[in-house]
Design an enzyme around this catalytic site. Structure first.
Site, PDB file in Angstrom:
ATOM      1  N   MET A  10       0.865  -1.175   0.000  1.00 45.84           N
ATOM      2  CA  MET A  10       0.000   0.000   0.000  1.00 45.84           C
ATOM      3  C   MET A  10       0.901   1.225   0.000  1.00 45.84           C
ATOM      4  SD  MET A  10      -3.000   1.216  -0.216  1.00 45.84           S
ATOM      5  CE  MET A  10      -4.088  -0.153   0.187  1.00 45.84           C
ATOM      6  N   LYS A  38       5.982  -2.889  -6.625  1.00 48.76           N
ATOM      7  CA  LYS A  38       6.463  -3.039  -7.992  1.00 48.76           C
ATOM      8  C   LYS A  38       5.802  -4.214  -8.702  1.00 48.76           C
ATOM      9  CE  LYS A  38      10.505  -1.780  -9.238  1.00 48.76           C
ATOM     10  NZ  LYS A  38      10.090  -0.461  -9.698  1.00 48.76           N
ATOM     11  N   GLY A  39       5.561  -5.303  -7.986  1.00 47.46           N
ATOM     12  CA  GLY A  39       4.905  -6.442  -8.616  1.00 47.46           C
ATOM     13  C   GLY A  39       3.481  -6.137  -9.014  1.00 47.46           C
ATOM     14  N   ALA A  40       2.708  -5.615  -8.064  1.00 47.49           N
ATOM     15  CA  ALA A  40       1.312  -5.280  -8.347  1.00 47.49           C
ATOM     16  C   ALA A  40       1.217  -4.210  -9.431  1.00 47.49           C
ATOM     17  CB  ALA A  40       0.613  -4.816  -7.069  1.00 47.49           C
ATOM     18  N   ASN A 180      17.141   0.921 -14.804  1.00 44.45           N
ATOM     19  CA  ASN A 180      17.357   2.299 -15.238  1.00 44.45           C
ATOM     20  C   ASN A 180      18.861   2.527 -15.302  1.00 44.45           C
ATOM     21  OD1 ASN A 180      18.314   3.021 -12.609  1.00 44.45           O
ATOM     22  ND2 ASN A 180      16.254   3.593 -11.942  1.00 44.45           N
ATOM     23  N   ALA A 240       5.992   4.837 -10.277  1.00 43.99           N
ATOM     24  CA  ALA A 240       5.575   3.666 -11.053  1.00 43.99           C
ATOM     25  C   ALA A 240       5.715   3.834 -12.564  1.00 43.99           C
ATOM     26  CB  ALA A 240       4.138   3.249 -10.725  1.00 43.99           C
ATOM     27  N   ALA A 241       6.389   4.886 -13.013  1.00 41.12           N
ATOM     28  CA  ALA A 241       6.596   5.027 -14.459  1.00 41.12           C
ATOM     29  C   ALA A 241       7.409   3.865 -15.010  1.00 41.12           C
ATOM     30  CB  ALA A 241       7.293   6.351 -14.759  1.00 41.12           C
ATOM     31  N   GLY A 242       8.433   3.462 -14.260  1.00 38.07           N
ATOM     32  CA  GLY A 242       9.249   2.331 -14.704  1.00 38.07           C
ATOM     33  C   GLY A 242       8.463   1.035 -14.744  1.00 38.07           C
ATOM     34  N   ASP A 243       7.593   0.821 -13.768  1.00 42.72           N
ATOM     35  CA  ASP A 243       6.770  -0.381 -13.755  1.00 42.72           C
ATOM     36  C   ASP A 243       5.767  -0.375 -14.905  1.00 42.72           C
ATOM     37  OD1 ASP A 243       8.033  -1.343 -11.457  1.00 42.72           O
ATOM     38  OD2 ASP A 243       6.677  -0.218 -10.154  1.00 42.72           O
ATOM     39  N   SER A 273       1.534   7.765 -18.047  1.00 45.95           N
ATOM     40  CA  SER A 273       1.391   7.545 -16.601  1.00 45.95           C
ATOM     41  C   SER A 273       1.936   8.706 -15.782  1.00 45.95           C
ATOM     42  CB  SER A 273       2.080   6.237 -16.195  1.00 45.95           C
ATOM     43  OG  SER A 273       3.483   6.377 -16.130  1.00 45.95           O
ATOM     44  N   SER A 282      -2.439   5.642 -12.161  1.00 52.72           N
ATOM     45  CA  SER A 282      -1.958   6.474 -13.267  1.00 52.72           C
ATOM     46  C   SER A 282      -1.772   5.703 -14.571  1.00 52.72           C
ATOM     47  CB  SER A 282      -0.624   7.116 -12.880  1.00 52.72           C
ATOM     48  OG  SER A 282       0.418   6.141 -12.859  1.00 52.72           O
TER      49      SER A 282
END
Length: 297
Positions: A10, A38-40, A180, A240-243, A273, A282
């Site tokens: 969370m 990161k997984g979710a 990255n 979360a842009a990378g995810d 995102s 996003s």
């Protein structure tokens, strides 16, 4: 189907004009809780980008765990492999400044109880087109999942974050790595992305290094090398842009999309995102990504 073996947290997000320095207290102008990890995040990104997705991981028996399960399910992610364990769920404390930058503290909670894939997880991985991995679960669990994918002939895609030393047995089982530029430098000892990707390709078949505003660099052992420019937008929140990039990239590659086109698809997903607040909230849907790509000059 794409399977994701990873973390569910969370996200507790505080928005501030400028992030506090050590010992400093600042007043924020907004706070929200957003399901993440990161997984979710990668699971939701892949589902919104058009894939069938199964999530494998753990949440606690608290209210956060119930909310994260519900969020994943509502996004169309199969949560049969999301186990519940006693105790708190994982959380991430995130500070986002007005420039869109962020700093994050992760407390693993239930994620730290995952020591490896269960029998059901192994069956799910074996039936997948790709397995997405990150490093917010214990390393022994990530290695075991990657090795299971290798045995089943399933490509394993690793996001090496949070940055930490990577054991040989993990790299030997991974098909593609997506760091990255800072993570790539930490892993290889090379600040130059081209030198870093050469070093990565000594261990894995494909590598993508994301370079922020300078786009992304792709390399394969076959000798193919591509540099895809970034899509310029005004960032609101880069969380979360990378995810999002990895989830969309995995979908495109699983569909047989050539690397350059797949990278453009992933780059557009990430660009969309960062123009919105939050992590999972996003992430764009496939139609949005395709529409935005058609509008490019």
């Amino acid at each position: 189907m794409i399977s994701v073996f990873g973390s569910a947290n969370m996200d507790l997000v505080a928005y501030v004009s400028e992030a506090p320095k050590r010992g400093e207290t600042v007043t924020g102008h907004r706070f929200r809780t957003v399901p993440g990890g990161k997984g979710a995040n990668q699971a939701i990104a892949a589902a919104r980008a058009g894939a069938q997705v199964a999530f494998l991981g753990a949440v606690g028996d608290d209210g956060f765990g119930a909310e994260m399960r519900s969020t994943l399910a509502e996004a169309g992610v199969d949560v049969h492999g999301l186990r519940q364990v006693p105790g708190p769920s994982g959380i991430a404390h995130i500070v986002v400044d007005d420039a869109g930058g962020n700093s994050i503290i992760v407390v693993p909670g239930a994620n730290g109880t995952v020591t490896g894939p269960s029998g059901g997880d192994l069956a799910t991985i074996a039936g997948s087109q790709a397995l997405l991995l990150q490093l917010e679960l214990p390393m022994e669990a990530v290695v075991a999942a990657a090795q299971a994918a290798r045995v089943s002939g399933v490509p394993a895609v690793l996001t090496p974050a949070p940055a930490q030393p990577l054991p040989d047995e993990l790299l030997d089982a991974v098909t593609m790595i997506v760091p990255n530029e800072h993570e790539a430098a930490d892993i290889t000892g090379h600040d130059d992305p081209d030198a870093a990707i050469d070093a990565l390709l000594e261990r894995v078949e494909e590598a993508v290094i994301t370079l922020g505003s300078r786009g992304a660099l792709y390399g394969a052992r076959s000798g193919e090398r591509l540099r895809v420019p970034a899509i310029t937008v005004k960032a609101v929140d880069t969380t979360a842009a990378g995810d999002t990039f990895v989830g969309a990239l995995a979908v495109a590659r699983a569909e047989g999309t050539p690397p350059e086109e797949a990278l453009r698809f992933a780059s557009m997903a990430a660009a969309l995102s960062v123009q919105r607040a939050g992590a999972s909230t996003s992430m764009p849907f496939r139609g949005e990504i395709e529409d935005a790509l058609r509008e490019l000059p």
